[in-house]
Design an enzyme around this catalytic site. Structure first.
Site, PDB file in Angstrom:
ATOM      1  N   GLY A 155      32.184  40.858 -77.324  1.00 34.17           N
ATOM      2  CA  GLY A 155      30.771  40.951 -76.980  1.00 34.17           C
ATOM      3  C   GLY A 155      30.023  41.861 -77.915  1.00 34.17           C
ATOM      4  O   GLY A 155      28.809  41.738 -78.088  1.00 34.17           O
ATOM      5  N   CYS A 165      25.777  44.139 -79.019  1.00 39.08           N
ATOM      6  CA  CYS A 165      24.728  43.459 -78.264  1.00 39.08           C
ATOM      7  C   CYS A 165      25.052  43.393 -76.776  1.00 39.08           C
ATOM      8  O   CYS A 165      24.242  43.762 -75.931  1.00 39.08           O
ATOM      9  CB  CYS A 165      24.509  42.055 -78.813  1.00 39.08           C
ATOM     10  N   THR A 170      32.216  42.535 -88.393  1.00 38.31           N
ATOM     11  CA  THR A 170      32.512  43.855 -87.829  1.00 38.31           C
ATOM     12  C   THR A 170      31.291  44.606 -87.325  1.00 38.31           C
ATOM     13  O   THR A 170      31.408  45.727 -86.833  1.00 38.31           O
ATOM     14  CB  THR A 170      33.249  44.715 -88.869  1.00 38.31           C
ATOM     15  N   GLY A 186      18.166  53.887 -87.115  1.00 34.95           N
ATOM     16  CA  GLY A 186      18.714  52.725 -87.800  1.00 34.95           C
ATOM     17  C   GLY A 186      20.206  52.582 -87.585  1.00 34.95           C
ATOM     18  O   GLY A 186      20.846  53.426 -86.944  1.00 34.95           O
ATOM     19  N   HIS A 206      20.665  37.121 -82.556  1.00 39.55           N
ATOM     20  CA  HIS A 206      20.362  35.701 -82.734  1.00 39.55           C
ATOM     21  C   HIS A 206      20.516  35.271 -84.193  1.00 39.55           C
ATOM     22  O   HIS A 206      20.855  34.117 -84.464  1.00 39.55           O
ATOM     23  CB  HIS A 206      18.985  35.334 -82.193  1.00 39.55           C
ATOM     24  N   HIS A 259       0.554  23.117 -67.779  1.00 38.08           N
ATOM     25  CA  HIS A 259      -0.502  23.975 -67.224  1.00 38.08           C
ATOM     26  C   HIS A 259      -0.218  24.270 -65.759  1.00 38.08           C
ATOM     27  O   HIS A 259       0.180  23.371 -65.022  1.00 38.08           O
ATOM     28  CB  HIS A 259      -1.861  23.274 -67.347  1.00 38.08           C
TER      29      HIS A 259
END
Length: 454
Positions: free
Chosen positions: A38, A41, A141, A268, A317, A441
Site C-alpha cells: 500500500g 499513499c 520504492t 517535500g 494516480h 442537472h
C-alpha cells in the site's frame, strides 16, 4: 534460485498495481516490500489524511452550517482519538484488500529490504534471506520526507516535538500550538484538519503563495478562505532554528520567534533509493531521482522505474499510470507516458483542484490563451448545499477558444469534477463538442458548461 518473469521492488501504488497488471498478462511475478503493501499513499498519506479531513468536514458543517439547514446539533465535538481509530480501521481494511488481490492473482510477496544486482540473464534480487532471479525489474520504492538541515531538528525529532507526515497521523492528542513548515498539499491539508480540531495553526512557506505552482488566483482564494478559518500564514520566509520548541522565522522584515507544541515538516519528499547494489549498476540518477524515458525504462535495459522514485510527479494516480506503462512495455505492448493533463487536488473544504496549464505557465511559455471564469454560485446544487460562496471554475482555452488547456476549481466536489476536465485536456476534445454534451442537472459539474458558454 527461483526464477520470475518480472520482479517488483516496492509495494506502494506503483508496485502493487504493476504486480496485478503483470499477473493479468500471464507473467510470474515477485513483489518485494520491506514494510506494508500500500506504500505511503495507503498507510501514511492519501487515505489516512482523507479520513481525518472527512471527519473535520462533517464536524465543521454540523457546527457552522447546521442551523442554516434546519438542523439542531447541540454540543457537537470532534473526538480526535475516535478519528484516529477510524483512520487505522480504514487503512487496515484497504491494506487487507490489496494483499488479498495480490494473493488472488498469485503474486509472490516477499518481506524485507531488497538488494539488486545484474546477472547474466537479467537480475538477481536478494530479499528476506533468499535469492531470486528475474528477466525484468521494476523499481517502485517510493519516497520519504525531506528532513531539512535546520539547527534543533534532530533534537526535536528525538523528543517528539518535530514531526513528519508519518508521525502526525499517529499523534494521540491535538496540539495547542502547531507550526507547519511548508504550504504544499500535505501542509495545507494537515493545517485544515488540526485547525478545525482545535489547534492554533501557523504555516511558514518560503514561496510567496501557497499550494506550490498552482494557479495564482486559486492559491489566493484558498489562502483567503483558510485565513478566515483562523490559520495564519507567513510567506516568503523560512525557519532557521527550532531549538527549545521555538521556531526562529527569517522573514523579509526581520526575524521572529514562534513557540509551538508540535512542528510539522512538510518541505517535500525525496525518492527512496536505499537498495543495496543499486549504486554499483551504473544507473543514471538525476537530482536524486531515477531517470526514465517515456516508457518508464531506465538507462539499464529491462530495468524500469515508476512512482515517486523517478521524481516526476509524486502522486499516487501518476504512479498507477506509470506502472501500467512500464508493465505494458515489459510485456510487449507499446505504451508511453503523457504528463500533459495530470490532475491535482488539495482536499480542504472547499476543495481546490487543478489540471493542465495555469494562466501563469501559459504566459511564461508565450502561449496565447483565452481565460474564462465563472462563480460557483451559478451551480444550483452548490448553492442548495453550501450556500453562496467564493468558489469558482476557471478554464484556460487556446487562443481560438477551441480546446481546453488548463483548469482550476475551488468548490465542493472539485476532486470528483476535475477528472472530466483532465479527460478534455488529455484528449483535446473540441469545446464545441463539450458544449453539445448533456450535463446531469442539478450537479456542480454543470459549472463547466456555464463557463464554456460565457
Amino acid at each position: 534460485m527461483e526464477s520470475y518473469d518480472i520482479a517488483i521492488i516496492g509495494g506502494g501504488p506503483a508496485g502493487y498495481l504493476a504486480a496485478e497488471r503483470a499477473a493479468d498478462a500471464g507473467k510470474k511475478v515477485l513483489l518485494a516490500e520491506k514494510r506494508t503493501v500500500g506504500g505511503v499513499c495507503l498507510n501514511e498519506g492519501c487515505i489516512p489524511t482523507k479520513t481525518f479531513l472527512y471527519s473535520a468536514k462533517i464536524f465543521e458543517y454540523e457546527d457552522h452550517k447546521g442551523k442554516d439547514l434546519g438542523l439542531c446539533c447541540e454540543n457537537a465535538a470532534l473526538d480526535h482519538t475516535m478519528v484516529l481509530a477510524r483512520k487505522r480501521s480504514v487503512v487496515n481494511t484497504l491494506v487487507g484488500g490489496v494483499s488479498s488481490a495480490l494473493t488472488r492473482k498469485k503474486v509472490d510477496v516477499v518481506r524485507g529490504e531488497a538488494g539488486l544486482r545484474r546477472a547474466e540473464h537479467g537480475f538477481t534480487i536478494l530479499c528476506g534471506g533468499s535469492s531470486f532471479c528475474a528477466e525484468k525489474v521494476l523499481l517502485a520504492t517510493g519516497s520519504e520526507p525531506v528532513i531539512p538541515n535546520i539547527p534543533g531538528i534532530a533534537g526535536g525529532i528525538g523528543d517528539g516535538s518535530v514531526l513528519t507526515s508519518r508521525e502526525i497521523l499517529e499523534l494521540q492528542e491535538v496540539p495547542e500550538e502547531l507550526v507547519i513548515v511548508g504550504a504544499g498539499v500535505i501542509g495545507l491539508e494537515m493545517a485544515a484538519y488540526f485547525n478545525i480540531a482545535g489547534s492554533k495553526v501557523t504555516v511558514v512557506e518560503m514561496l510567496e503563495q501557497i499550494g506550490g505552482p498552482i494557479d495564482a488566483e486559486l492559491s489566493f482564494a484558498l489562502q483567503t478562505h483558510l485565513e478566515k478559518a483562523g490559520i495564519k500564514f507567513i510567506l516568503g520566509s523560512k525557519v532557521v532554528d527550532v531549538s527549545g520548541k521555538t521556531a526562529r522565522i527569517e522573514t523579509p522584515s526581520g526575524n521572529q520567534d514562534l513557540p509551538y507544541d508540535k512542528l510539522l515538516l512538510c518541505v517535500g519528499r525525496r525518492p527512496s533509493l536505499h537498495i543495496p547494489g543499486l549504486s554499483d549498476m551504473g544507473l543514471y540518477v538525476e537530482r536524486g531521482a531515477v531517470s526514465t524515458d517515456l516508457h518508464c525504462e531506465t538507462n539499464i535495459p529491462n530495468l524500469y522505474a515508476a512512482g515517486d522514485v523517478n521524481g516526476k510527479y509524486m502522486l499516487a494516480h501518476v504512479a498507477y499510470r506509470e506502472a501500467e506503462v512500464a508493465i505494458n512495455n515489459m510485456t510487449g505492448v507499446p505504451d508511453e507516458m503523457d504528463y500533459a493533463a495530470v490532475p491535482g487536488v488539495i482536499y480542504t473544504q472547499p476543495e481546490a483542484a487543478f489540471c493542465g496549464l495555469t494562466e501563469q505557465q501559459a504566459d511564461s511559455r508565450g502561449i496565447k490563451t483565452v481565460v474564462k471564469k465563472a462563480t460557483i454560485n451559478l451551480s444550483g446544487r452548490h448553492v442548495a448545499e453550501y450556500g453562496i460562496s467564493e468558489g469558482f471554475c476557471k478554464l484556460i482555452l487556446d487562443e481560438k477558444g477551441q480546446t481546453v488547456l488548463g483548469a482550476a476549481l475551488f468548490c465542493a466536489y472539485a476532486s470528483e469534477i476535475i477528472y472530466s476536465l483532465a479527460l478534455m485536456i488529455q484528449n483535446k476534445i473540441p469545446v464545441k463538442s463539450i458544449r453539445k454534451t448533456i450535463f446531469p442537472h442539478p450537479t456542480v459539474c454543470e459549472i463547466i458548461r456555464e463557463v464554456l458558454f460565457m
